[in-house]
Design a protein around this motif. Structure first.
Motif, PDB file in Angstrom:
ATOM      1  N   GLU A  99      43.285  48.613  42.548  1.00 50.61           N
ATOM      2  CA  GLU A  99      44.702  48.343  41.861  1.00 50.61           C
ATOM      3  C   GLU A  99      45.233  47.060  42.008  1.00 50.61           C
ATOM      4  N   ILE A 100      45.682  46.271  41.182  1.00 47.69           N
ATOM      5  CA  ILE A 100      46.001  44.972  41.261  1.00 47.69           C
ATOM      6  C   ILE A 100      47.428  44.925  41.898  1.00 47.69           C
ATOM      7  N   THR A 101      47.769  44.277  42.918  1.00 49.31           N
ATOM      8  CA  THR A 101      49.026  44.246  43.621  1.00 49.31           C
ATOM      9  C   THR A 101      49.779  42.768  43.278  1.00 49.31           C
ATOM     10  N   SER A 102      49.157  42.066  43.099  1.00 46.66           N
ATOM     11  CA  SER A 102      49.819  40.819  43.020  1.00 46.66           C
ATOM     12  C   SER A 102      50.574  40.210  41.674  1.00 46.66           C
ATOM     13  N   ASP A 103      50.439  40.795  40.599  1.00 42.20           N
ATOM     14  CA  ASP A 103      51.321  40.161  39.400  1.00 42.20           C
ATOM     15  C   ASP A 103      51.554  41.726  38.510  1.00 42.20           C
ATOM     16  N   VAL A 104      52.265  41.457  37.723  1.00 38.31           N
ATOM     17  CA  VAL A 104      52.451  42.416  36.737  1.00 38.31           C
ATOM     18  C   VAL A 104      52.052  41.998  35.198  1.00 38.31           C
ATOM     19  N   SER A 105      51.067  41.435  35.206  1.00 39.96           N
ATOM     20  CA  SER A 105      50.374  40.989  33.831  1.00 39.96           C
ATOM     21  C   SER A 105      49.126  41.891  33.666  1.00 39.96           C
ATOM     22  N   ASP A 106      48.514  41.887  32.723  1.00 38.55           N
ATOM     23  CA  ASP A 106      47.220  42.388  32.352  1.00 38.55           C
ATOM     24  C   ASP A 106      46.256  41.733  33.038  1.00 38.55           C
ATOM     25  N   LEU A 107      44.932  42.431  33.454  1.00 45.55           N
ATOM     26  CA  LEU A 107      43.933  41.911  34.151  1.00 45.55           C
ATOM     27  C   LEU A 107      43.065  41.182  33.169  1.00 45.55           C
ATOM     28  N   LEU A 108      42.764  39.996  33.205  1.00 44.47           N
ATOM     29  CA  LEU A 108      41.903  39.140  32.407  1.00 44.47           C
ATOM     30  C   LEU A 108      40.651  39.268  32.612  1.00 44.47           C
ATOM     31  N   GLU A 109      40.202  38.986  33.927  1.00 46.37           N
ATOM     32  CA  GLU A 109      38.817  38.902  34.353  1.00 46.37           C
ATOM     33  C   GLU A 109      38.761  39.388  35.719  1.00 46.37           C
ATOM     34  N   LEU A 110      37.692  40.183  36.055  1.00 41.42           N
ATOM     35  CA  LEU A 110      37.569  41.026  37.222  1.00 41.42           C
ATOM     36  C   LEU A 110      36.032  41.055  37.302  1.00 41.42           C
ATOM     37  N   GLN A 111      35.432  40.497  38.300  1.00 36.98           N
ATOM     38  CA  GLN A 111      34.251  40.762  38.726  1.00 36.98           C
ATOM     39  C   GLN A 111      34.128  41.655  40.232  1.00 36.98           C
ATOM     40  N   VAL A 112      33.511  42.697  40.290  1.00 34.09           N
ATOM     41  CA  VAL A 112      33.387  43.603  41.667  1.00 34.09           C
ATOM     42  C   VAL A 112      31.640  43.346  41.929  1.00 34.09           C
ATOM     43  N   LEU A 113      31.481  42.746  42.949  1.00 32.85           N
ATOM     44  CA  LEU A 113      29.914  42.335  43.443  1.00 32.85           C
ATOM     45  C   LEU A 113      29.723  43.661  44.442  1.00 32.85           C
ATOM     46  N   ALA A 114      28.563  44.386  44.193  1.00 32.93           N
ATOM     47  CA  ALA A 114      28.082  45.301  45.154  1.00 32.93           C
ATOM     48  C   ALA A 114      26.911  44.635  45.875  1.00 32.93           C
ATOM     49  N   GLY A 115      26.715  44.885  47.183  1.00 28.98           N
ATOM     50  CA  GLY A 115      25.412  44.585  47.813  1.00 28.98           C
ATOM     51  C   GLY A 115      24.742  45.812  48.322  1.00 28.98           C
ATOM     52  N   PHE A 129      29.797  44.624  38.397  1.00 31.07           N
ATOM     53  CA  PHE A 129      30.827  45.160  37.345  1.00 31.07           C
ATOM     54  C   PHE A 129      31.682  43.988  37.042  1.00 31.07           C
ATOM     55  N   THR A 130      31.831  43.911  35.611  1.00 26.58           N
ATOM     56  CA  THR A 130      32.605  42.657  35.066  1.00 26.58           C
ATOM     57  C   THR A 130      33.496  43.221  33.994  1.00 26.58           C
ATOM     58  N   HIS A 131      34.813  43.004  34.060  1.00 27.71           N
ATOM     59  CA  HIS A 131      35.755  43.396  33.199  1.00 27.71           C
ATOM     60  C   HIS A 131      36.226  42.049  32.511  1.00 27.71           C
ATOM     61  N   HIS A 132      36.296  42.005  31.220  1.00 28.61           N
ATOM     62  CA  HIS A 132      36.945  41.079  30.439  1.00 28.61           C
ATOM     63  C   HIS A 132      37.808  41.590  29.549  1.00 28.61           C
ATOM     64  N   LEU A 133      39.191  41.061  29.477  1.00 24.67           N
ATOM     65  CA  LEU A 133      40.131  41.256  28.699  1.00 24.67           C
ATOM     66  C   LEU A 133      39.763  41.650  27.222  1.00 24.67           C
ATOM     67  N   ASP A 134      40.024  42.672  26.568  1.00 29.43           N
ATOM     68  CA  ASP A 134      39.824  42.951  25.024  1.00 29.43           C
ATOM     69  C   ASP A 134      41.163  42.516  24.518  1.00 29.43           C
ATOM     70  N   GLU A 135      41.107  41.417  23.922  1.00 24.93           N
ATOM     71  CA  GLU A 135      42.010  41.183  22.991  1.00 24.93           C
ATOM     72  C   GLU A 135      42.508  41.767  21.759  1.00 24.93           C
ATOM     73  N   GLY A 136      41.530  42.571  21.385  1.00 23.84           N
ATOM     74  CA  GLY A 136      41.610  43.620  20.406  1.00 23.84           C
ATOM     75  C   GLY A 136      42.392  44.754  20.829  1.00 23.84           C
ATOM     76  N   ALA A 137      42.237  45.013  22.115  1.00 25.68           N
ATOM     77  CA  ALA A 137      42.997  46.526  22.501  1.00 25.68           C
ATOM     78  C   ALA A 137      43.995  46.122  23.244  1.00 25.68           C
ATOM     79  N   HIS A 138      44.295  44.731  23.433  1.00 24.41           N
ATOM     80  CA  HIS A 138      45.457  44.322  24.233  1.00 24.41           C
ATOM     81  C   HIS A 138      46.845  44.637  23.172  1.00 24.41           C
ATOM     82  N   HIS A 139      47.871  45.261  23.794  1.00 21.08           N
ATOM     83  CA  HIS A 139      48.981  45.572  23.288  1.00 21.08           C
ATOM     84  C   HIS A 139      50.409  44.820  23.879  1.00 21.08           C
TER      85      HIS A 139
END
Length: 175
Positions: A99-115, A129-139
Motif C-alpha cells: 500500500e503506497i502511503t507517500s503520495d496520492v498519484s498512480d503507481l508508475l513503477e514498482l519492483q519487489v525483490l525476493a531473496g 515482481f515488476t509493475h509498469h503503469l499501463d497508460e492504456g488502462a490509466h483513467h
C-alpha cells in the motif's frame, strides 16, 4: 585572374539558389535539403558508476528469516513510502501486497525483490515482481491506484531447496 563570364555567374547563382531551397518559394522544384540530426547530449558523472543489471538491495544476503516458511524483510530506500501487507511463502511463491502511503498519484513503477534462502539461511537466489503503469488502462477519473498485489515464483532450479524468503523494494516511482 580571369574575369567571371556571365554564363559562369549564372551557374554559380543557380547552385546557390538550389542549395537554399530554390528561388525562396520552397516549391516542388526545390531540392530537398538533408540535414544531419544534432548529436545527443551525453553526460557522465565521474564518481557515479553506471548501473548494470537489475537493482539489488544491500541487505539481501543477511535478511533470511529463521523459521521454515517465514518471510523476512529486506530494508530499502523507499521503506518510508509504503506499507507492506501480509506476505506468505509456500515454498514455491511469495505472495503479498503493498500500500503506497507517500503520495496520492498512480503507481508508475514498482519492483519487489525476493531473496530465497536454504535451510542454513544462505541466500541461494532471487526473484522479482515488476509493475509498469499501463497508460492504456490509466483513467484520469477517480482516485489513483495505491494498492498493488504481487506474486514472485521461486526460480525452477531452486524449488525444493528454498526454505525461507525475504522481500524488499528497490524501485518505487509515483508522482
Amino acid at each position: 585572374m580571369r574575369p567571371i563570364t556571365a554564363a559562369a555567374a549564372s551557374v554559380v547563382a543557380a547552385l546557390v539558389l538550389t542549395s537554399c531551397g530554390g528561388a525562396g518559394d520552397g516549391g516542388p522544384s526545390a531540392t530537398p535539403v538533408t540535414s544531419t540530426p544534432s548529436p545527443v547530449m551525453v553526460t557522465s558523472f565521474p564518481d557515479l558508476p553506471a548501473p548494470t543489471g537489475e537493482p539489488d538491495l544491500p541487505g539481501i544476503a543477511t535478511a533470511a528469516p529463521g523459521a521454515p516458511g517465514a518471510v523476512g524483510r529486506i530494508p530499502g530506500p523507499f521503506d518510508d513510502r509504503f506499507r507492506l501487507g501480509e506476505v506468505t511463502f509456500d515454498g514455491e511463491h511469495v505472495v503479498g501486497s503493498i500500500e503506497i502511503t507517500s503520495d496520492v498519484s498512480d503507481l508508475l513503477e514498482l519492483q519487489v525483490l525476493a531473496g530465497f534462502y536454504d535451510a542454513s539461511g544462505t541466500l541461494i537466489g532471487r526473484g522479482r515482481f515488476t509493475h509498469h503503469l499501463d497508460e492504456g488502462a490509466h483513467h484520469e477519473e477517480g482516485p489513483p491506484s495505491e494498492h498493488e498485489t504481487f506474486t514472485i515464483a521461486v526460480p525452477r532450479k531452486l524449488r525444493g531447496t528454498a526454505v525461507t524468503a525475504a522481500v524488499g523494494v528497490p524501485v518505487l516511482v509515483n508522482e
